[in-house]
Design a protein around this motif. Structure first.
Motif, PDB file in Angstrom:
ATOM      1  N   SER A  45      35.237  18.507  52.539  1.00 33.83           N
ATOM      2  CA  SER A  45      35.774  18.907  53.485  1.00 33.83           C
ATOM      3  C   SER A  45      36.629  17.511  53.782  1.00 33.83           C
ATOM      4  CB  SER A  45      34.868  18.995  54.997  1.00 33.83           C
ATOM      5  OG  SER A  45      35.681  19.354  55.898  1.00 33.83           O
ATOM      6  N   THR A  47      40.274  16.602  56.361  1.00 36.16           N
ATOM      7  CA  THR A  47      41.073  16.757  57.708  1.00 36.16           C
ATOM      8  C   THR A  47      42.418  16.519  57.119  1.00 36.16           C
ATOM      9  OG1 THR A  47      40.469  14.747  58.361  1.00 36.16           O
ATOM     10  CG2 THR A  47      39.101  16.624  59.314  1.00 36.16           C
ATOM     11  N   LEU A  57      43.922  19.240  51.494  1.00 41.52           N
ATOM     12  CA  LEU A  57      43.411  20.289  52.328  1.00 41.52           C
ATOM     13  C   LEU A  57      42.952  21.766  51.555  1.00 41.52           C
ATOM     14  CD1 LEU A  57      45.403  20.099  55.450  1.00 41.52           C
ATOM     15  CD2 LEU A  57      43.267  19.407  55.144  1.00 41.52           C
ATOM     16  N   LYS A  58      43.844  22.098  50.677  1.00 42.21           N
ATOM     17  CA  LYS A  58      43.728  23.186  49.851  1.00 42.21           C
ATOM     18  C   LYS A  58      42.656  22.957  48.724  1.00 42.21           C
ATOM     19  CE  LYS A  58      45.708  27.196  48.621  1.00 42.21           C
ATOM     20  NZ  LYS A  58      45.555  28.347  49.910  1.00 42.21           N
ATOM     21  N   GLY A  63      38.935  22.682  54.183  1.00 41.28           N
ATOM     22  CA  GLY A  63      40.307  21.919  54.695  1.00 41.28           C
ATOM     23  C   GLY A  63      40.260  22.238  56.134  1.00 41.28           C
ATOM     24  N   VAL A  64      40.313  21.127  56.849  1.00 38.76           N
ATOM     25  CA  VAL A  64      40.557  21.203  58.501  1.00 38.76           C
ATOM     26  C   VAL A  64      41.529  20.735  58.855  1.00 38.76           C
ATOM     27  CG1 VAL A  64      39.222  20.849  60.322  1.00 38.76           C
ATOM     28  CG2 VAL A  64      37.685  21.103  58.438  1.00 38.76           C
ATOM     29  N   ALA A  65      42.486  21.478  59.633  1.00 34.96           N
ATOM     30  CA  ALA A  65      43.998  20.920  59.923  1.00 34.96           C
ATOM     31  C   ALA A  65      43.903  21.108  61.657  1.00 34.96           C
ATOM     32  CB  ALA A  65      44.999  21.969  59.555  1.00 34.96           C
ATOM     33  N   ARG A  75      48.134  23.912  58.286  1.00 36.14           N
ATOM     34  CA  ARG A  75      47.434  24.818  59.018  1.00 36.14           C
ATOM     35  C   ARG A  75      47.230  26.010  57.804  1.00 36.14           C
ATOM     36  NH1 ARG A  75      50.141  23.403  63.576  1.00 36.14           N
ATOM     37  NH2 ARG A  75      51.677  25.084  63.390  1.00 36.14           N
ATOM     38  N   SER A  78      44.834  25.272  55.228  1.00 39.39           N
ATOM     39  CA  SER A  78      43.178  25.035  55.450  1.00 39.39           C
ATOM     40  C   SER A  78      42.513  26.165  55.835  1.00 39.39           C
ATOM     41  CB  SER A  78      43.116  24.350  56.903  1.00 39.39           C
ATOM     42  OG  SER A  78      43.986  23.010  56.685  1.00 39.39           O
ATOM     43  N   GLU A  79      41.144  26.182  55.862  1.00 40.66           N
ATOM     44  CA  GLU A  79      40.141  27.295  56.338  1.00 40.66           C
ATOM     45  C   GLU A  79      39.953  27.189  57.648  1.00 40.66           C
ATOM     46  OE1 GLU A  79      40.397  26.749  52.363  1.00 40.66           O
ATOM     47  OE2 GLU A  79      39.295  25.180  53.608  1.00 40.66           O
TER      48      GLU A  79
END
Length: 89
Positions: A45, A47, A57-58, A63-65, A75, A78-79
């Motif tokens: 994971s 951020t 992120l991809k 991925g956490v934005a 954004r 990200s998932e």
């Protein structure tokens, strides 16, 4: 940061198996961390909030934005989006 810049890919693969959190990582460091974790068969994971973070992120499994301060590009890559940019919530 600079410590990761100085490491070879093999050294990073060993490092990610013994450390859980990396602070102040550059966008280039982030993608290397993700790839090292995945090479070790781990789920990753990551951020991020900027355009430069989008590749990591991809590439990450999750991925956490940041929702408030993050860019549209981060954004979209990200998932998950933290609506208030707060990890505690």
């Amino acid at each position: 940061g600079p410590e990761l810049d100085a490491m070879s890919d093999e050294e990073i693969r060993k490092c990610v198996m013994t450390h859980n959190v990396f602070a102040r990582a550059s966008p280039q460091n982030k993608i290397r961390i993700v790839k090292a974790l995945q090479a070790e068969g781990q789920v990753s994971s990551m951020t991020g909030d900027g355009v430069n973070d989008a590749p990591a992120l991809k590439a990450a499994n999750m991925g956490v934005a940041m929702g408030k301060e993050g860019t549209d590009v981060a954004r979209e890559a990200s998932e998950m989006i933290l609506a208030d940019d707060n990890f505690a919530t």
